[in-house]
Design an enzyme around this catalytic site. Structure first.
Site, PDB file in Angstrom:
ATOM      1  N   SER A  13      26.393  87.153  48.119  1.00 23.48           N
ATOM      2  CA  SER A  13      25.313  88.200  47.899  1.00 23.48           C
ATOM      3  C   SER A  13      24.167  87.507  47.255  1.00 23.48           C
ATOM      4  O   SER A  13      23.081  88.112  47.634  1.00 23.48           O
ATOM      5  CB  SER A  13      25.933  89.358  46.802  1.00 23.48           C
ATOM      6  OG  SER A  13      26.135  88.856  45.550  1.00 23.48           O
ATOM      7  N   ASN A  14      24.215  86.483  46.578  1.00 23.15           N
ATOM      8  CA  ASN A  14      22.981  85.742  45.994  1.00 23.15           C
ATOM      9  C   ASN A  14      22.287  85.361  47.156  1.00 23.15           C
ATOM     10  O   ASN A  14      20.864  85.480  47.254  1.00 23.15           O
ATOM     11  CB  ASN A  14      23.330  85.017  45.017  1.00 23.15           C
ATOM     12  CG  ASN A  14      23.587  85.320  43.590  1.00 23.15           C
ATOM     13  OD1 ASN A  14      22.375  86.141  42.792  1.00 23.15           O
ATOM     14  ND2 ASN A  14      24.642  85.536  43.007  1.00 23.15           N
ATOM     15  N   ASN A 102      21.268  75.194  40.182  1.00 20.34           N
ATOM     16  CA  ASN A 102      22.498  75.911  40.308  1.00 20.34           C
ATOM     17  C   ASN A 102      22.407  77.006  39.594  1.00 20.34           C
ATOM     18  O   ASN A 102      21.619  77.033  38.631  1.00 20.34           O
ATOM     19  CB  ASN A 102      23.748  75.023  39.939  1.00 20.34           C
ATOM     20  CG  ASN A 102      24.933  75.918  39.828  1.00 20.34           C
ATOM     21  OD1 ASN A 102      25.133  76.628  40.844  1.00 20.34           O
ATOM     22  ND2 ASN A 102      25.629  75.708  38.843  1.00 20.34           N
ATOM     23  N   HIS A 104      24.539  79.789  37.190  1.00 22.42           N
ATOM     24  CA  HIS A 104      25.904  79.869  36.548  1.00 22.42           C
ATOM     25  C   HIS A 104      25.907  81.166  35.706  1.00 22.42           C
ATOM     26  O   HIS A 104      25.202  81.546  35.128  1.00 22.42           O
ATOM     27  CB  HIS A 104      26.177  78.772  35.491  1.00 22.42           C
ATOM     28  CG  HIS A 104      27.495  78.712  34.779  1.00 22.42           C
ATOM     29  ND1 HIS A 104      28.593  78.226  35.779  1.00 22.42           N
ATOM     30  CD2 HIS A 104      27.928  78.984  33.879  1.00 22.42           C
ATOM     31  CE1 HIS A 104      29.779  78.386  34.972  1.00 22.42           C
ATOM     32  NE2 HIS A 104      29.675  78.929  33.876  1.00 22.42           N
TER      33      HIS A 104
HETATM   34  C1  GAR Z   1      27.535  84.162  41.223  1.00 15.39           C
HETATM   35  O1  GAR Z   1      27.927  84.934  40.179  1.00 15.39           O
HETATM   36  C2  GAR Z   1      27.326  82.707  40.531  1.00 15.39           C
HETATM   37  O2  GAR Z   1      26.621  83.053  39.461  1.00 15.39           O
HETATM   38  C3  GAR Z   1      28.590  82.433  40.391  1.00 15.39           C
HETATM   39  O3  GAR Z   1      29.386  82.712  41.472  1.00 15.39           O
HETATM   40  C4  GAR Z   1      28.947  84.196  41.905  1.00 15.39           C
HETATM   41  C5  GAR Z   1      28.836  84.117  43.259  1.00 15.39           C
HETATM   42  O4  GAR Z   1      28.654  85.575  43.970  1.00 15.39           O
HETATM   43  N1  GAR Z   1      28.738  80.774  40.500  1.00 15.39           N
HETATM   44  C6  GAR Z   1      29.467  80.186  39.723  1.00 15.39           C
HETATM   45  O5  GAR Z   1      30.400  80.621  38.826  1.00 15.39           O
HETATM   46  C7  GAR Z   1      29.360  78.618  39.673  1.00 15.39           C
HETATM   47  N2  GAR Z   1      30.045  78.040  38.795  1.00 15.39           N
HETATM   48  P1  GAR Z   1      28.026  85.435  45.234  1.00 15.39           P
HETATM   49  O6  GAR Z   1      28.721  84.628  46.084  1.00 15.39           O
HETATM   50  O7  GAR Z   1      28.114  87.143  45.428  1.00 15.39           O
HETATM   51  O8  GAR Z   1      26.370  85.226  45.313  1.00 15.39           O
END
Ligand code: GAR
Length: 199
Positions: A13-14, A102, A104
């Site tokens: 989604s990001n 990245n 987090h």
């Molecule tokens: C996000 O919240 C990101 O910050 C996290 O995974 C999610 C992915 O969401 N990343 C981590 O935990 C890295 N250690 P998305 O696939 O919907 O963008």
């Protein structure tokens, strides 16, 4: 034009939010999506957005060469990890030092490191009785979640909040801040390139 690659292991989604943000930009474009999982939902989003997406195995990521070849093919100048599970290998860090970041989903240095990903992070925050959480955007180095911090934003965690509630608040922060932090970093890199070319 600076071309960005987004690395994602899951929903993406990001990745979609960032690609949408730069859709009208003349300077920055999300040109490539990379994953370590063939069935990750990020590939569906990539197709909808008409962005090419590729999958590499853990071994290929570690080796670096096939991935670097694809990054070169798409003239990638900046890499964004958005929900990416694997550690970034040294060959990639050598080429993209200072140009790989990245996000987090917590306030590093707390709740980071190997295995701290997505809902595991939010559960740990709730279990510890934290009253706030948030996001950390940082440069990537050879250690999980240890590169220097570029930006943090916080949200409140209430006693009644479930890990899912925290995830929603954190995602909202990610959508609001991540694209514009990327824009400002990429702009600085582009200005640096310009100075270099004008010398
Ligand atoms: C996000 O919240 C990101 O910050 C996290 O995974 C999610 C992915 O969401 N990343 C981590 O935990 C890295 N250690 P998305 O696939 O919907 O963008």
């Amino acid at each position: 034009m600076i071309h960005i690659a987004i690395f994602a292991s899951g929903s993406g989604s990001n990745a979609e939010n960032i690609a949408d943000y730069f859709r009208e930009s003349d300077d920055i474009k999300v040109s490539l999506i990379i994953s370590n999982k063939r069935d990750a939902y990020v590939h569906v989003r990539a197709e909808k957005l008409s962005i090419p997406s590729y999958t590499f195995s853990k071994a290929e990521f570690e080796k670096g060469t096939p991935l670097l070849k694809v990054l070169r093919e798409y003239n990638i100048g900046f890499i964004v990890l958005a929900g990416f599970l694997l550690k970034v290998s040294q060959p990639l860090l050598n080429v993209y030092a200072g140009r790989i970041i990245n996000i987090h989903p917590a306030l590093l240095p707390k709740y980071g490191g190997k295995g701290m990903y997505g809902d595991t992070v939010h559960r740990a925050v709730v279990d510890a009785g934290e009253t706030e959480s948030g996001i950390t955007i940082h440069y990537v180095n050879e250690h999980y979640d240890e590169g220097s911090i570029i930006f943090q934003a916080t949200c409140e965690v209430q006693a009644v909040d479930t890990p899912g509630d925290v995830a929603r608040k954190v995602h909202a922060l990610e959508y609001a801040h991540f694209p514009r932090v990327i824009a400002s970093l990429v702009k600085k890199i582009a200005e640096g390139n310009q100075r270099f070319e004008n010398k």
